[in-house]
Structure formats: structure tokens, C-alpha cells
Design an enzyme around this catalytic site. Structure first.
Site, short mmCIF file in Angstrom:
data_model
loop_
_atom_site.label_atom_id
_atom_site.label_comp_id
_atom_site.label_asym_id
_atom_site.label_seq_id
_atom_site.Cartn_x
_atom_site.Cartn_y
_atom_site.Cartn_z
N SER A 36 0.84 -1.20 0.00
CA SER A 36 0.00 0.00 0.00
C SER A 36 0.87 1.25 0.00
O SER A 36 2.06 1.18 0.31
CB SER A 36 -0.90 0.00 1.24
OG SER A 36 -1.56 1.25 1.37
N HIS A 37 0.28 2.38 -0.34
CA HIS A 37 1.00 3.65 -0.19
C HIS A 37 1.15 4.01 1.29
O HIS A 37 1.98 4.84 1.65
CB HIS A 37 0.24 4.78 -0.89
CG HIS A 37 0.49 4.82 -2.37
ND1 HIS A 37 0.10 3.80 -3.21
CD2 HIS A 37 1.09 5.74 -3.16
CE1 HIS A 37 0.46 4.11 -4.44
NE2 HIS A 37 1.05 5.28 -4.44
N SER A 38 0.31 3.42 2.12
CA SER A 38 0.29 3.74 3.54
C SER A 38 0.75 2.54 4.36
O SER A 38 0.21 1.44 4.21
CB SER A 38 -1.13 4.13 3.95
OG SER A 38 -1.32 3.93 5.33
#
Lengths: 207, 130
Positions: free
Chosen positions: B11-13
Site C-alpha cells: 500500500s501507499h500507507s
């Protein structure tokens, strides 16, 4: 013929400096239609390339281009890492396949452009870095060996980046905005323009 | 169990990646190995090829790995990471076109039952069928 290490190092340093100087501009463009990190991502990547500029420039040209690509892939983050990384990896591989510089520059650049298209599953006209890289390739192809080519290439790069403002994004994060992406210059097109300008400046002896 | 297909969440997070991995573990326990990564080198939002390669390496399974991604850069960087693997390993990793949380849970459920990489991918991608 290889690109002279001093020239290659100058190109890397100038590109890294230009990207760092325009970091905020690239982020602002990206805030408008993306997630606002294109400037910081590119600055991180080119800082890493710049930090090893002397080592990279000492390599044979093909290896040097590949090393730039690998560094960008591993440090940029965001989709632009693999996209710019693929450009330089493919260009480096093209040189290693026995192509010669500057005679075969068009083919080396074309290999990079083709790789960006394949990586992003994209083509010119979709509001991406390809909207600068493809017109630059066309200009190189039409004008190799003619006087004033670098000035012409820079002009095409700038104009082409500006023209992305009128385009609707269908690839990348900006595609989520669809028609609302119109009116904004694509950050990847702008960063491609900055890199092309920096390299042309060096070729013109302004390093 | 390394005998099953493993799941990699990108994920980007970091928090989203960890949360999705937590949900998978809650659903399928220790039957399936799960690795996750998220965020860039400075701890901000983003994806990072070297972190993805680390995640892949940390749970390598000869039966294969299914990667779950969120937004575009996660997919592009995951593709790049797969291409940087040794040639003989590349065909054992697939990137699934599926919603990251639901896809990871569905894929893990299939993997826990001993499903092949193709079946694991199909289970995740069923969610994207139109």
C-alpha cells in the site's frame, strides 16, 4: 565512441540541480491533479544519482545509463521511479547492445521511450511524460546532425509540456480526475522537460 | 506454512498495509505467510521498490506469492520489483487486480486451503469481475 566522463558527470549534476531547484513547482503541479509528491520524489531520486555522479560517469556509457536507472528505481518511490528508471535501464541496455554514440543516439533514446510506454501501458496523448519524450524523439530523429538541434529540442520539450494542460488524463493518478485534469500541466511531462533541458544545456557547453 | 502460496500487501500507507495484513492473519491464522510494506523512505505516503523486494524475500515460497496493491504507483513499483527478481522466480509472483483488503483476505483464504497460485489469484480477482 563513448560519452566523455566529464560530460556525463556534468549532465547528471545539472539534471539533479535543476530537479532540486524546481522541486516545489513539480509538487505544486502534482497537487493539482495527483498526490503532490512528484517534486520530492524526483528530488530524492536525482539527489541519489547526483551523489554518485563521479562513480557513474566513470563507467562505460551503457553501464552508466543503467546505473542511473537502477538508482532511480530504488530511490524515487511513486510511479515515476519505475517509469524514469525503465527509461534509463532500457537506454543503457540499448547502448550495451553495440549501438554507438552519438550516431545511434536516436535508437538509444527510442529504446528508453518505448520502455516507458510499456511500463506505463501508455502512449502519447494521455497527459504523461510521454507527451514530452515522444515529440523530443521525433525532433531528434528528424534533425540529427543539423545545426541548432539542442535549441530546437528544448523548445519542443517546453511547448510539449505546456500542451499537456489541454489534455484529459487517462493514465496515472490524474486519471481519477478525468475531465477535471484539463487546465493543468502534467508534472511528469514537466519533469521530463527539465531533464531534457538540463542535458541540452550541457551539450551546448553551459555546464 | 511455507507450503502455501504467500500474500504480499503493498500500500501507499504503512498503516493500511499493516491493517490489511492484520485482517488476513485474523482470518486465516498462521496457515499463510503474509508480508506487507507501505510508505516511502522518509515515512511518508508512497511505495518503494526496495521495500517491496524485501517483503517478497521475507516470505518467499516455492508455491508462489500473490501481491495485493492499492493505487497506481503500488502496481508499477510492484511490477518493477518482480522484474528485478532472478529470472527463475519471476513467474512465481503475480500481481492481483483486486481491492487490496478484500483481495488479500479472499486470496489468503484460498491459499490457506492449499490452492495453487492461479486459484489464489482468481479468488482475489473475482472481486473485480464486472
Amino acid at each position: 565512441m563513448e560519452v566523455a566522463p566529464s560530460m556525463l558527470q556534468a549532465m547528471i549534476v545539472r539534471t539533479a540541480d535543476r530537479i532540486a531547484a524546481r522541486c516545489e513547482e513539480l509538487c505544486a503541479l502534482d497537487w493539482a491533479i495527483g498526490d503532490g509528491d512528484h517534486g520530492t520524489n524526483m528530488k530524492r531520486g536525482w539527489n541519489a544519482v547526483g551523489a554518485t555522479a563521479a562513480d557513474i560517469a566513470a563507467m562505460p556509457t551503457g553501464d552508466a545509463l543503467s546505473a542511473i536507472g537502477r538508482t532511480l528505481v530504488m530511490t524515487v518511490g511513486g510511479a515515476s521511479g519505475p517509469l524514469y528508471g525503465s527509461f534509463f535501464l532500457a537506454a543503457g541496455a540499448a547502448v550495451k547492445q553495440g549501438l554507438r554514440l552519438p550516431e545511434d543516439l536516436v535508437d538509444v533514446f527510442a529504446a528508453g521511450v518505448q520502455s516507458v510506454g510499456a511500463r506505463g501501458r501508455s502512449r502519447a496523448g494521455e497527459k504523461t511524460m510521454l507527451d514530452v519524450l515522444v515529440p523530443v524523439l521525433d525532433t531528434l530523429r528528424a534533425g540529427m546532425g543539423q545545426p541548432g538541434l539542442t535549441a530546437k529540442v528544448k523548445g519542443v520539450a517546453r511547448t510539449s509540456a505546456e500542451l499537456t494542460a489541454a489534455m484529459v488524463a487517462t493514465k496515472g493518478r490524474a486519471a481519477y480526475l478525468g475531465p477535471r485534469s484539463v487546465g493543468h500541466v502534467d508534472p511528469g511531462a514537466r519533469s521530463s522537460c527539465l531533464i531534457v533541458e538540463a542535458i541540452c544545456d550541457c551539450l551546448e557547453g553551459r555546464a | 506454512m511455507s507450503g502455501n502460496v504467500g500474500i504480499v500487501i503493498v500500500s501507499h500507507s504503512f498503516d493500511v498495509a499493516k491493517g490489511a495484513a492484520d485482517m488476513v492473519r485474523h482470518m486465516v491464522g498462521e496457515e499463510v505467510r503474509v508480508a506487507f510494506c507501505g510508505g516511502n523512505a522518509e515515512g511518508g505516503l508512497g511505495t518503494d521498490v526496495s521495500l517491496i523486494l524485501n517483503a517478497i524475500g521475507s516470505i518467499w515460497s516455492p508455491k508462489g506469492l500473490a501481491i495485493m496493491v492499492d493505487l497506481g504507483g503500488a502496481e508499477t513499483n510492484s511490477e518493477m520489483a518482480v522484474e528485478m527478481l532472478p529470472v527463475e522466480k519471476r513467474s512465481s509472483v503475480v500481481i492481483c487486480n483486486a481491492p487490496i483488503v478484500e483481495g488479500a483476505v479472499m486470496a489468503a483464504a484460498e491459499a490457506a486451503g492449499g490452492g495453487s497460485l492461479e486459484r489464489v489469484r482468481a479468488a482475489a480477482e473475482e472481486l473485480s469481475a464486472r
